[in-house]
Design a protein around this motif. Structure first.
Motif, PDB file in Angstrom:
ATOM      1  N   ASN A 233      -3.805 -32.345  22.186  1.00  0.00           N
ATOM      2  CA  ASN A 233      -4.437 -31.142  22.722  1.00  0.00           C
ATOM      3  C   ASN A 233      -5.867 -31.426  23.135  1.00  0.00           C
ATOM      4  OD1 ASN A 233      -2.571 -29.119  22.855  1.00  0.00           O
ATOM      5  ND2 ASN A 233      -3.130 -28.152  20.929  1.00  0.00           N
ATOM      6  N   GLU A 234      -6.595 -32.154  22.285  1.00  0.00           N
ATOM      7  CA  GLU A 234      -7.984 -32.478  22.561  1.00  0.00           C
ATOM      8  C   GLU A 234      -8.102 -33.269  23.865  1.00  0.00           C
ATOM      9  OE1 GLU A 234     -10.782 -35.415  20.252  1.00  0.00           O
ATOM     10  OE2 GLU A 234     -10.511 -33.577  19.088  1.00  0.00           O
ATOM     11  N   ARG A 235      -7.221 -34.244  24.057  1.00  0.00           N
ATOM     12  CA  ARG A 235      -7.251 -35.057  25.276  1.00  0.00           C
ATOM     13  C   ARG A 235      -6.910 -34.213  26.507  1.00  0.00           C
ATOM     14  NH1 ARG A 235      -7.534 -40.562  24.938  1.00  0.00           N
ATOM     15  NH2 ARG A 235      -6.471 -40.820  26.912  1.00  0.00           N
ATOM     16  N   ARG A 236      -5.954 -33.300  26.356  1.00  0.00           N
ATOM     17  CA  ARG A 236      -5.586 -32.436  27.495  1.00  0.00           C
ATOM     18  C   ARG A 236      -6.739 -31.520  27.876  1.00  0.00           C
ATOM     19  NH1 ARG A 236       0.021 -31.798  24.793  1.00  0.00           N
ATOM     20  NH2 ARG A 236       1.103 -33.563  25.715  1.00  0.00           N
ATOM     21  N   ILE A 237      -7.386 -30.925  26.863  1.00  0.00           N
ATOM     22  CA  ILE A 237      -8.537 -30.052  27.127  1.00  0.00           C
ATOM     23  C   ILE A 237      -9.640 -30.860  27.802  1.00  0.00           C
ATOM     24  CG2 ILE A 237     -10.386 -28.708  26.052  1.00  0.00           C
ATOM     25  CD1 ILE A 237      -8.313 -27.998  23.807  1.00  0.00           C
ATOM     26  N   MET A 238      -9.906 -32.049  27.269  1.00  0.00           N
ATOM     27  CA  MET A 238     -10.954 -32.910  27.810  1.00  0.00           C
ATOM     28  C   MET A 238     -10.679 -33.242  29.275  1.00  0.00           C
ATOM     29  SD  MET A 238     -12.283 -36.330  25.842  1.00  0.00           S
ATOM     30  CE  MET A 238     -12.008 -35.645  24.226  1.00  0.00           C
ATOM     31  N   ALA A 239      -9.436 -33.572  29.586  1.00  0.00           N
ATOM     32  CA  ALA A 239      -9.071 -33.923  30.962  1.00  0.00           C
ATOM     33  C   ALA A 239      -9.270 -32.727  31.892  1.00  0.00           C
ATOM     34  CB  ALA A 239      -7.631 -34.422  31.020  1.00  0.00           C
ATOM     35  N   LEU A 240      -8.879 -31.547  31.434  1.00  0.00           N
ATOM     36  CA  LEU A 240      -9.053 -30.347  32.255  1.00  0.00           C
ATOM     37  C   LEU A 240     -10.532 -30.036  32.454  1.00  0.00           C
ATOM     38  CD1 LEU A 240      -6.192 -28.106  30.819  1.00  0.00           C
ATOM     39  CD2 LEU A 240      -6.286 -29.117  33.099  1.00  0.00           C
ATOM     40  N   LEU A 241     -11.323 -30.158  31.390  1.00  0.00           N
ATOM     41  CA  LEU A 241     -12.759 -29.887  31.511  1.00  0.00           C
ATOM     42  C   LEU A 241     -13.434 -30.881  32.455  1.00  0.00           C
ATOM     43  CD1 LEU A 241     -13.726 -28.983  27.839  1.00  0.00           C
ATOM     44  CD2 LEU A 241     -13.545 -27.434  29.795  1.00  0.00           C
ATOM     45  N   LEU A 242     -12.996 -32.121  32.412  1.00  0.00           N
ATOM     46  CA  LEU A 242     -13.561 -33.123  33.326  1.00  0.00           C
ATOM     47  C   LEU A 242     -13.261 -32.739  34.771  1.00  0.00           C
ATOM     48  CD1 LEU A 242     -14.978 -35.806  33.880  1.00  0.00           C
ATOM     49  CD2 LEU A 242     -12.757 -36.934  33.613  1.00  0.00           C
ATOM     50  N   LYS A 243     -12.029 -32.285  35.025  1.00  0.00           N
ATOM     51  CA  LYS A 243     -11.676 -31.867  36.387  1.00  0.00           C
ATOM     52  C   LYS A 243     -12.493 -30.650  36.816  1.00  0.00           C
ATOM     53  CE  LYS A 243      -6.990 -33.685  36.400  1.00  0.00           C
ATOM     54  NZ  LYS A 243      -5.562 -33.350  36.400  1.00  0.00           N
ATOM     55  N   ILE A 244     -12.725 -29.719  35.884  1.00  0.00           N
ATOM     56  CA  ILE A 244     -13.513 -28.528  36.208  1.00  0.00           C
ATOM     57  C   ILE A 244     -14.955 -28.925  36.501  1.00  0.00           C
ATOM     58  CG2 ILE A 244     -14.483 -26.398  35.251  1.00  0.00           C
ATOM     59  CD1 ILE A 244     -11.775 -26.146  33.675  1.00  0.00           C
ATOM     60  N   LYS A 245     -15.483 -29.846  35.720  1.00  0.00           N
ATOM     61  CA  LYS A 245     -16.892 -30.239  35.867  1.00  0.00           C
ATOM     62  C   LYS A 245     -17.128 -31.144  37.067  1.00  0.00           C
ATOM     63  CE  LYS A 245     -20.757 -32.003  33.136  1.00  0.00           C
ATOM     64  NZ  LYS A 245     -21.362 -32.886  34.088  1.00  0.00           N
ATOM     65  N   SER A 246     -16.224 -32.089  37.319  1.00  0.00           N
ATOM     66  CA  SER A 246     -16.517 -33.126  38.308  1.00  0.00           C
ATOM     67  C   SER A 246     -15.472 -33.277  39.405  1.00  0.00           C
ATOM     68  CB  SER A 246     -16.661 -34.485  37.595  1.00  0.00           C
ATOM     69  OG  SER A 246     -17.653 -34.421  36.615  1.00  0.00           O
ATOM     70  N   GLY A 247     -14.455 -32.443  39.394  1.00  0.00           N
ATOM     71  CA  GLY A 247     -13.382 -32.608  40.363  1.00  0.00           C
ATOM     72  C   GLY A 247     -13.676 -31.986  41.712  1.00  0.00           C
ATOM     73  N   THR A 248     -12.742 -32.188  42.626  1.00  0.00           N
ATOM     74  CA  THR A 248     -12.838 -31.555  43.935  1.00  0.00           C
ATOM     75  C   THR A 248     -12.542 -30.062  43.755  1.00  0.00           C
ATOM     76  OG1 THR A 248     -10.500 -31.895  44.375  1.00  0.00           O
ATOM     77  CG2 THR A 248     -12.000 -33.656  45.066  1.00  0.00           C
ATOM     78  N   PRO A 249     -12.923 -29.219  44.717  1.00  0.00           N
ATOM     79  CA  PRO A 249     -12.635 -27.783  44.563  1.00  0.00           C
ATOM     80  C   PRO A 249     -11.169 -27.465  44.240  1.00  0.00           C
ATOM     81  CG  PRO A 249     -14.230 -28.089  46.295  1.00  0.00           C
ATOM     82  CD  PRO A 249     -13.774 -29.477  45.877  1.00  0.00           C
ATOM     83  N   PRO A 250     -10.180 -28.098  44.905  1.00  0.00           N
ATOM     84  CA  PRO A 250      -8.797 -27.788  44.528  1.00  0.00           C
ATOM     85  C   PRO A 250      -8.458 -28.225  43.088  1.00  0.00           C
ATOM     86  CG  PRO A 250      -8.851 -28.873  46.675  1.00  0.00           C
ATOM     87  CD  PRO A 250     -10.236 -28.943  46.106  1.00  0.00           C
ATOM     88  N   GLN A 251      -9.017 -29.383  42.653  1.00  0.00           N
ATOM     89  CA  GLN A 251      -8.792 -29.838  41.280  1.00  0.00           C
ATOM     90  C   GLN A 251      -9.398 -28.844  40.297  1.00  0.00           C
ATOM     91  OE1 GLN A 251     -10.604 -33.788  41.480  1.00  0.00           O
ATOM     92  NE2 GLN A 251      -8.649 -34.705  40.961  1.00  0.00           N
ATOM     93  N   ARG A 252     -10.589 -28.363  40.623  1.00  0.00           N
ATOM     94  CA  ARG A 252     -11.261 -27.408  39.739  1.00  0.00           C
ATOM     95  C   ARG A 252     -10.442 -26.138  39.594  1.00  0.00           C
ATOM     96  NH1 ARG A 252     -17.490 -27.865  41.888  1.00  0.00           N
ATOM     97  NH2 ARG A 252     -17.873 -29.902  40.982  1.00  0.00           N
ATOM     98  N   LYS A 253      -9.964 -25.639  40.716  1.00  0.00           N
ATOM     99  CA  LYS A 253      -9.191 -24.387  40.705  1.00  0.00           C
ATOM    100  C   LYS A 253      -7.927 -24.546  39.862  1.00  0.00           C
ATOM    101  CE  LYS A 253      -7.252 -20.960  43.841  1.00  0.00           C
ATOM    102  NZ  LYS A 253      -6.983 -20.616  45.234  1.00  0.00           N
ATOM    103  N   THR A 254      -7.216 -25.649  40.060  1.00  0.00           N
ATOM    104  CA  THR A 254      -5.988 -25.905  39.318  1.00  0.00           C
ATOM    105  C   THR A 254      -6.278 -26.067  37.833  1.00  0.00           C
ATOM    106  OG1 THR A 254      -5.045 -26.990  41.250  1.00  0.00           O
ATOM    107  CG2 THR A 254      -3.980 -27.434  39.147  1.00  0.00           C
ATOM    108  N   ALA A 255      -7.316 -26.824  37.502  1.00  0.00           N
ATOM    109  CA  ALA A 255      -7.661 -27.060  36.098  1.00  0.00           C
ATOM    110  C   ALA A 255      -8.090 -25.761  35.420  1.00  0.00           C
ATOM    111  CB  ALA A 255      -8.759 -28.109  35.994  1.00  0.00           C
ATOM    112  N   MET A 256      -8.854 -24.926  36.129  1.00  0.00           N
ATOM    113  CA  MET A 256      -9.264 -23.632  35.559  1.00  0.00           C
ATOM    114  C   MET A 256      -8.042 -22.778  35.258  1.00  0.00           C
ATOM    115  SD  MET A 256     -12.310 -22.803  34.751  1.00  0.00           S
ATOM    116  CE  MET A 256     -12.333 -21.041  34.656  1.00  0.00           C
ATOM    117  N   ARG A 257      -7.089 -22.777  36.196  1.00  0.00           N
ATOM    118  CA  ARG A 257      -5.879 -21.987  35.991  1.00  0.00           C
ATOM    119  C   ARG A 257      -5.116 -22.518  34.772  1.00  0.00           C
ATOM    120  NH1 ARG A 257      -3.270 -22.501  40.759  1.00  0.00           N
ATOM    121  NH2 ARG A 257      -4.605 -20.945  41.672  1.00  0.00           N
TER     122      ARG A 257
END
Length: 90
Positions: free
Chosen positions: A36-60
């Motif tokens: 769970n920790e790794r999944r959350i971390m991966a999603l937060l990384l995408k939200i913080k540093s990803g492209t706009p589509p990655q951010r949107k998907t990760a936020m969802r």
């Protein structure tokens, strides 16, 4: 295929460095909490540093799975990021 995760900036290694570890998530070597920790971390990384589509998907995804992840694990990883002086206005 899913887009590769964004590169981890040197400033972010302290928060996301554990994602750099070469771990097989399917072999059962990680506990449910560690997964769970790794999944959350991966999603937060995408939200913080990803492209706009990655951010949107990760936020969802993080919003949809918030109950599954639990408040404690989410806050344990979100709060240090929010307190970070390097957080860019985005």
């Amino acid at each position: 295929p899913p887009a590769p995760p964004p590169n981890i900036k040197p400033d972010d290694v302290q928060y996301f460095g554990r994602l750099l570890e070469d771990v097989n998530e399917d072999d059962g070597s990680l506990s449910k909490d560690e997964l769970n920790e790794r999944r959350i971390m991966a999603l937060l990384l995408k939200i913080k540093s990803g492209t706009p589509p990655q951010r949107k998907t990760a936020m969802r995804q993080i919003t949809d799975k918030a109950r599954t992840f639990g408040a404690g694990p989410l806050f344990d990883q979100i709060l240090p990021l929010l307190m970070s002086p390097t957080l860019e206005d985005q």
